[in-house]
Write a protein that holds these residues in place. Structure first.
Motif, short mmCIF file in Angstrom:
data_model
loop_
_atom_site.label_atom_id
_atom_site.label_comp_id
_atom_site.label_asym_id
_atom_site.label_seq_id
_atom_site.Cartn_x
_atom_site.Cartn_y
_atom_site.Cartn_z
N VAL A 23 0.83 -1.20 0.00
CA VAL A 23 0.00 0.00 0.00
C VAL A 23 0.87 1.27 0.00
N CYS A 24 2.03 1.17 0.59
CA CYS A 24 2.92 2.34 0.70
C CYS A 24 3.36 2.83 -0.67
N PRO A 25 3.09 4.10 -0.98
CA PRO A 25 3.41 4.62 -2.31
C PRO A 25 4.90 4.89 -2.53
N VAL A 26 5.67 4.91 -1.44
CA VAL A 26 7.08 5.26 -1.59
C VAL A 26 8.03 4.13 -1.18
N CYS A 44 9.57 7.51 4.26
CA CYS A 44 8.19 7.73 4.70
C CYS A 44 7.81 9.20 4.63
N ILE A 45 6.64 9.46 4.03
CA ILE A 45 6.14 10.83 3.90
C ILE A 45 4.93 11.05 4.82
N SER A 46 4.70 10.13 5.77
CA SER A 46 3.59 10.23 6.74
C SER A 46 2.24 10.44 6.05
N CYS A 47 1.99 9.64 5.03
CA CYS A 47 0.76 9.82 4.24
C CYS A 47 -0.45 9.14 4.88
N SER A 48 -0.21 8.23 5.82
CA SER A 48 -1.24 7.50 6.58
C SER A 48 -1.96 6.41 5.79
N LYS A 49 -1.49 6.10 4.58
CA LYS A 49 -2.15 5.03 3.83
C LYS A 49 -2.02 3.71 4.55
#
Ligand code: SF4
Length: 61
Positions: A23-26, A44-49
């Motif tokens: 799920v993590c986009p990065v 990690c960009i703390s996107c909360s996905k």
């Protein structure tokens, strides 16, 4: 300050392939075997996905 993702290992049953890794986009989550995933804070960009996705609330932002 930016929110920081945490892994709550006691919430993770550690008996399956972690679906949140995909799920993590990065690509910030990695998993060794069935262990709880680990976070690469450089990515990690703390996107909360992942934290929204994990049904066990093992990923907390
Ligand atoms: S918060 Fe977003 S960027 Fe960070 S590990 Fe989770 S899915 Fe990846």
């Amino acid at each position: 300050m930016e929110r920081k993702l945490k892994i709550v290992t006691e919430n993770c049953p550690q008996n399956h392939k972690c679906p949140a890794v995909k799920v993590c986009p990065v690509g910030a989550l990695t998993q060794e075997g069935f262990e709880a995933p680990t976070i690469n804070y450089d990515k990690c960009i703390s996107c909360s996905k992942c934290s929204n996705f994990c049904p066990k609330k093992a990923l907390v932002l």
